[in-house]
Design an enzyme around this catalytic site. Structure first.
Site, PDB file in Angstrom:
ATOM      1  N   LYS A   1     -53.940  28.223   6.588  1.00  0.00           N
ATOM      2  CA  LYS A   1     -53.677  27.493   5.342  1.00  0.00           C
ATOM      3  C   LYS A   1     -53.337  28.473   4.218  1.00  0.00           C
ATOM      4  CE  LYS A   1     -56.412  23.592   6.856  1.00  0.00           C
ATOM      5  NZ  LYS A   1     -57.639  22.805   6.881  1.00  0.00           N
TER       6      LYS A   1
ATOM      7  N   GLN B   1     -63.736  22.160   4.470  1.00  0.00           N
ATOM      8  CA  GLN B   1     -63.356  22.367   5.869  1.00  0.00           C
ATOM      9  C   GLN B   1     -64.439  21.833   6.803  1.00  0.00           C
ATOM     10  OE1 GLN B   1     -60.315  23.647   6.674  1.00  0.00           O
ATOM     11  NE2 GLN B   1     -60.669  23.454   8.854  1.00  0.00           N
TER      12      GLN B   1
ATOM     13  N   ASP C   1     -56.803  16.467   1.559  1.00  0.00           N
ATOM     14  CA  ASP C   1     -56.965  16.194   2.992  1.00  0.00           C
ATOM     15  C   ASP C   1     -56.630  14.740   3.302  1.00  0.00           C
ATOM     16  OD1 ASP C   1     -57.671  18.124   4.862  1.00  0.00           O
ATOM     17  OD2 ASP C   1     -59.778  18.178   4.223  1.00  0.00           O
TER      18      ASP C   1
HETATM   19  N1  GUN Z   1     -61.089  20.743  10.430  1.00  0.00           N
HETATM   20  C1  GUN Z   1     -60.068  20.681  11.318  1.00  0.00           C
HETATM   21  N2  GUN Z   1     -58.961  20.184  10.735  1.00  0.00           N
HETATM   22  C2  GUN Z   1     -59.295  19.909   9.450  1.00  0.00           C
HETATM   23  C3  GUN Z   1     -58.563  19.386   8.344  1.00  0.00           C
HETATM   24  O1  GUN Z   1     -57.369  19.035   8.417  1.00  0.00           O
HETATM   25  N3  GUN Z   1     -59.259  19.284   7.180  1.00  0.00           N
HETATM   26  C4  GUN Z   1     -60.569  19.627   7.083  1.00  0.00           C
HETATM   27  N4  GUN Z   1     -61.171  19.483   5.903  1.00  0.00           N
HETATM   28  N5  GUN Z   1     -61.272  20.112   8.090  1.00  0.00           N
HETATM   29  C5  GUN Z   1     -60.633  20.261   9.262  1.00  0.00           C
END
Ligand code: GUN
Length: 283
Positions: free
Chosen positions: A48, A92, A117
């Protein structure tokens, strides 16, 4: 016959390039909250941050200790909600065990305007109305739709089978296909005859996390396959689809890695730009 490759790296790079001008003009900022040391989360967060850097978007990685308690995390979320410089933030997942049962409360605490998200009830619920209300959709299903659209895969009137019914992928992806006038079947672990539904699919999307769940005998000729599963094995990252065998029957197929993964990250950045635009409209 060998299938058209749905190249998520290429399409994500194009999407990021298309966002660069808005990022430069609007100057959004993304904050990623991580609690603890889950190695998969650390790897996703690195991707990211790399994509933020690629579009020169401001970002901050708030890395909290494993033992962070619910009150402290809620205080940090409130601070981020109230910080005008923060466009959007994500917590996350997965969280450490002692916080896991509070995930619904934690997501509820995030201001929907900053929920890049797209996990909040507000943003998920709005998607039910129509494509126009998919303002901050969850990043993975949104990335799947963009990937398919890039390759001009039609949705209207098509039989779509989604395997997996999670709140973050399967359910919202089902909704997004319905919004585009597909006929959608959503399967889950209780589905009696999975192969019956996968064989019926013109477009098959699989988000389970079980390597080789989908074999060549489970799909029809000319199917479009999107593999959303990701499992770390001793042979590297694996999707849910037996790629080598299924690609011989498919019209198009996405690989793992290099398929949906990069699209998810690019969609998150797109959500940051969208969130910033809406915040400026409201202010
Ligand atoms: N864990 C795995 N994929 C994601 C995601 O797209 N967002 C978040 N917050 N946690 C994750």
């Amino acid at each position: 016959m060998s299938a058209l490759l749905l190249d998520g790296r290429l399409v994500a790079a194009e999407l990021l390039t298309s966002l660069q001008k808005d990022v430069a003009d609007l100057d959004p900022k993304l904050v990623v909250v991580q609690v603890g040391e889950d190695p998969a989360s650390s790897s996703y967060i690195r991707q990211k941050i790399k994509s933020c850097d690629a579009v020169k978007m401001r970002h901050q990685h708030l890395h909290l200790p494993e033992e962070t308690n619910l009150d402290d995390l809620m205080t940090i979320i409130n601070d981020l909600n109230n910080d005008d410089d923060v466009t959007g933030f994500i917590v996350q997942l997965p969280l450490p065990k002692h916080l896991n049962e509070f995930v619904p409360q934690i997501i509820r605490q995030i201001d929907p305007k900053k929920d890049v998200d797209g996990f909040s009830a507000y943003n998920i619920g709005k998607m039910f109305l129509s494509t126009e209300f998919e303002h901050l959709p969850p990043a993975t299903p949104s990335g799947v739709i963009t990937l398919l659209e890039h390759y001009d895969i039609p949705f209207e009137g098509k039989n779509v089978t989604v395997v997996g019914h999670s709140n973050t992928v399967g359910k919202p992806l089902t909704t997004m296909f319905l919004n585009r006038n597909a006929t959608v079947t959503t399967c889950n672990v209780y589905t009696k005859d999975l192969a019956h539904h996968t064989k019926d699919a013109d477009i098959l999307c699989v988000a389970v996390g079980k390597p080789n769940l989908i074999t060549a005998d489970m799909v029809k000729d000319g199917v479009v396959v999107v593999d959303i599963g990701i499992t770390k094995t001793e042979n590297g990252l694996c999707g849910d689809v037996d790629f080598e065998a299924v690609k011989e029957k498919a019209y198009a197929i996405s690989p793992v890695p290099g398929g949906v993964g990069p699209m998810t990250v690019a969609s998150l950045i797109r959500n940051c730009v969208r969130a910033k635009k809406r915040q400026l409209e409201l202010s």
